[in-house]
Design an enzyme around this catalytic site. Structure first.
Site, PDB file in Angstrom:
ATOM      1  N   ASN A 194     -12.853  -3.124   2.674  1.00 19.98           N
ATOM      2  CA  ASN A 194     -13.743  -1.972   2.754  1.00 19.98           C
ATOM      3  C   ASN A 194     -14.761  -2.127   1.619  1.00 19.98           C
ATOM      4  O   ASN A 194     -14.384  -2.490   0.500  1.00 19.98           O
ATOM      5  CB  ASN A 194     -12.961  -0.670   2.582  1.00 19.98           C
ATOM      6  CG  ASN A 194     -12.029  -0.406   3.759  1.00 19.98           C
ATOM      7  OD1 ASN A 194     -12.319  -0.811   4.883  1.00 19.98           O
ATOM      8  ND2 ASN A 194     -10.914   0.245   3.511  1.00 19.98           N
ATOM      9  N   HIS A 222     -10.173  -5.379  -3.223  1.00 22.45           N
ATOM     10  CA  HIS A 222      -8.847  -5.631  -2.664  1.00 22.45           C
ATOM     11  C   HIS A 222      -8.993  -5.979  -1.200  1.00 22.45           C
ATOM     12  O   HIS A 222      -9.883  -5.482  -0.515  1.00 22.45           O
ATOM     13  CB  HIS A 222      -7.923  -4.415  -2.837  1.00 22.45           C
ATOM     14  CG  HIS A 222      -8.514  -3.122  -2.380  1.00 22.45           C
ATOM     15  ND1 HIS A 222      -9.413  -2.416  -3.146  1.00 22.45           N
ATOM     16  CD2 HIS A 222      -8.364  -2.425  -1.235  1.00 22.45           C
ATOM     17  CE1 HIS A 222      -9.784  -1.325  -2.486  1.00 22.45           C
ATOM     18  NE2 HIS A 222      -9.170  -1.312  -1.314  1.00 22.45           N
ATOM     19  N   HIS A 253      -7.035  -5.818   2.347  1.00 24.57           N
ATOM     20  CA  HIS A 253      -5.924  -5.207   3.082  1.00 24.57           C
ATOM     21  C   HIS A 253      -5.368  -6.230   4.070  1.00 24.57           C
ATOM     22  O   HIS A 253      -6.131  -6.845   4.819  1.00 24.57           O
ATOM     23  CB  HIS A 253      -6.399  -4.005   3.912  1.00 24.57           C
ATOM     24  CG  HIS A 253      -6.874  -2.829   3.128  1.00 24.57           C
ATOM     25  ND1 HIS A 253      -6.110  -1.709   2.904  1.00 24.57           N
ATOM     26  CD2 HIS A 253      -8.065  -2.581   2.527  1.00 24.57           C
ATOM     27  CE1 HIS A 253      -6.796  -0.809   2.209  1.00 24.57           C
ATOM     28  NE2 HIS A 253      -7.988  -1.315   1.969  1.00 24.57           N
ATOM     29  N   ASP A 262       0.853  -1.184   0.000  1.00 21.61           N
ATOM     30  CA  ASP A 262       0.000   0.000   0.000  1.00 21.61           C
ATOM     31  C   ASP A 262       0.897   1.246   0.000  1.00 21.61           C
ATOM     32  O   ASP A 262       1.871   1.330   0.756  1.00 21.61           O
ATOM     33  CB  ASP A 262      -0.915  -0.004   1.228  1.00 21.61           C
ATOM     34  CG  ASP A 262      -2.052   0.996   1.086  1.00 21.61           C
ATOM     35  OD1 ASP A 262      -3.214   0.565   0.990  1.00 21.61           O
ATOM     36  OD2 ASP A 262      -1.768   2.216   1.055  1.00 21.61           O
ATOM     37  N   ILE A 263       0.545   2.195  -0.839  1.00 24.54           N
ATOM     38  CA  ILE A 263       1.380   3.397  -1.004  1.00 24.54           C
ATOM     39  C   ILE A 263       1.327   4.317   0.228  1.00 24.54           C
ATOM     40  O   ILE A 263       2.263   5.081   0.476  1.00 24.54           O
ATOM     41  CB  ILE A 263       0.963   4.127  -2.302  1.00 24.54           C
ATOM     42  CG1 ILE A 263       2.088   4.973  -2.851  1.00 24.54           C
ATOM     43  CG2 ILE A 263      -0.305   4.936  -2.115  1.00 24.54           C
ATOM     44  CD1 ILE A 263       1.841   5.466  -4.267  1.00 24.54           C
TER      45      ILE A 263
HETATM   46  P1  AMP Z   1      -9.648   1.449   0.095  1.00 24.38           P
HETATM   47  O1  AMP Z   1      -9.857   2.653   0.939  1.00 24.38           O
HETATM   48  O2  AMP Z   1     -10.082   0.171   0.768  1.00 24.38           O
HETATM   49  O3  AMP Z   1     -10.247   1.601  -1.295  1.00 24.38           O
HETATM   50  O4  AMP Z   1      -8.099   1.281  -0.056  1.00 24.38           O
HETATM   51  C1  AMP Z   1      -7.367   1.713  -1.151  1.00 24.38           C
HETATM   52  C2  AMP Z   1      -5.926   1.658  -0.751  1.00 24.38           C
HETATM   53  O5  AMP Z   1      -5.154   1.774  -1.911  1.00 24.38           O
HETATM   54  C3  AMP Z   1      -5.499   2.794   0.186  1.00 24.38           C
HETATM   55  O6  AMP Z   1      -4.988   2.248   1.399  1.00 24.38           O
HETATM   56  C4  AMP Z   1      -4.435   3.534  -0.618  1.00 24.38           C
HETATM   57  O7  AMP Z   1      -3.369   3.986   0.170  1.00 24.38           O
HETATM   58  C5  AMP Z   1      -3.996   2.489  -1.623  1.00 24.38           C
HETATM   59  N1  AMP Z   1      -3.494   3.011  -2.877  1.00 24.38           N
HETATM   60  C6  AMP Z   1      -4.040   3.973  -3.664  1.00 24.38           C
HETATM   61  N2  AMP Z   1      -3.303   4.173  -4.773  1.00 24.38           N
HETATM   62  C7  AMP Z   1      -2.269   3.288  -4.697  1.00 24.38           C
HETATM   63  C8  AMP Z   1      -1.152   3.012  -5.538  1.00 24.38           C
HETATM   64  N3  AMP Z   1      -0.951   3.667  -6.690  1.00 24.38           N
HETATM   65  N4  AMP Z   1      -0.277   2.055  -5.134  1.00 24.38           N
HETATM   66  C9  AMP Z   1      -0.467   1.390  -3.976  1.00 24.38           C
HETATM   67  N5  AMP Z   1      -1.499   1.604  -3.143  1.00 24.38           N
HETATM   68  C10 AMP Z   1      -2.386   2.551  -3.493  1.00 24.38           C
END
Ligand code: AMP
Ligand code: ZN
Length: 109
Positions: free
Chosen positions: A88, A101, A103, A31-32
């Site tokens: 989520n 996805h 987590h 996760d970024i």
């Molecule tokens: P959600 O809130 O469950 O949709 O989680 C999306 C997750 O994706 C968040 O924790 C973000 O930090 C992560 N995220 C968004 N863009 C990227 C990216 N380019 N690379 C890796 N993680 C990302």
């Protein structure tokens, strides 16, 4: 594959990510914006919007995601100390990226 989906772009190699695992049905990358010392995302290659959109044909990929999460936890030596697995679901559930996805968060000690 959805043109404007960030996770589809990562899966297609159009956007960079720190990949830790890939196979024919899913990918795992960091996760970024990590919320924990270890924060990984387990993502099916197929664009499925959320848990609400799962169908019978997704039975295998969902079980693969959960099995892979356990394997990633073992690889990162957090299986015994413990971790959280989180889906989520839609906006009210905190889902920002509309591509399913899982987590995996942990590593607090
Ligand atoms: P959600 O809130 O469950 O949709 O989680 C999306 C997750 O994706 C968040 O924790 C973000 O930090 C992560 N995220 C968004 N863009 C990227 C990216 N380019 N690379 C890796 N993680 C990302
Ligand atoms: Zn997508």
């Amino acid at each position: 594959m959805e043109k404007d989906c960030v996770f589809c772009q990562i899966i297609r190699g159009e956007k960079a990510a720190d990949f830790l695992y890939q196979d024919e049905s899913l990918v795992v990358f960091k996760d970024i914006h990590p919320h924990a010392p270890i924060h990984l995302l387990i993502v099916p290659r197929r664009h499925i919007r959320s848990i609400n959109d799962l169908t019978e044909q997704d039975r295998d990929v969902i079980s693969e995601m959960i099995l892979r999460a356990g394997e990633m936890a073992r690889e990162h030596s957090i299986a015994e100390s413990g971790y959280k697995l989180l889906f989520n679901v839609e906006r009210g559930g905190g889902q920002v990226i509309p591509h399913l996805h899982l987590h995996l968060v942990g590593g607090w000690g």
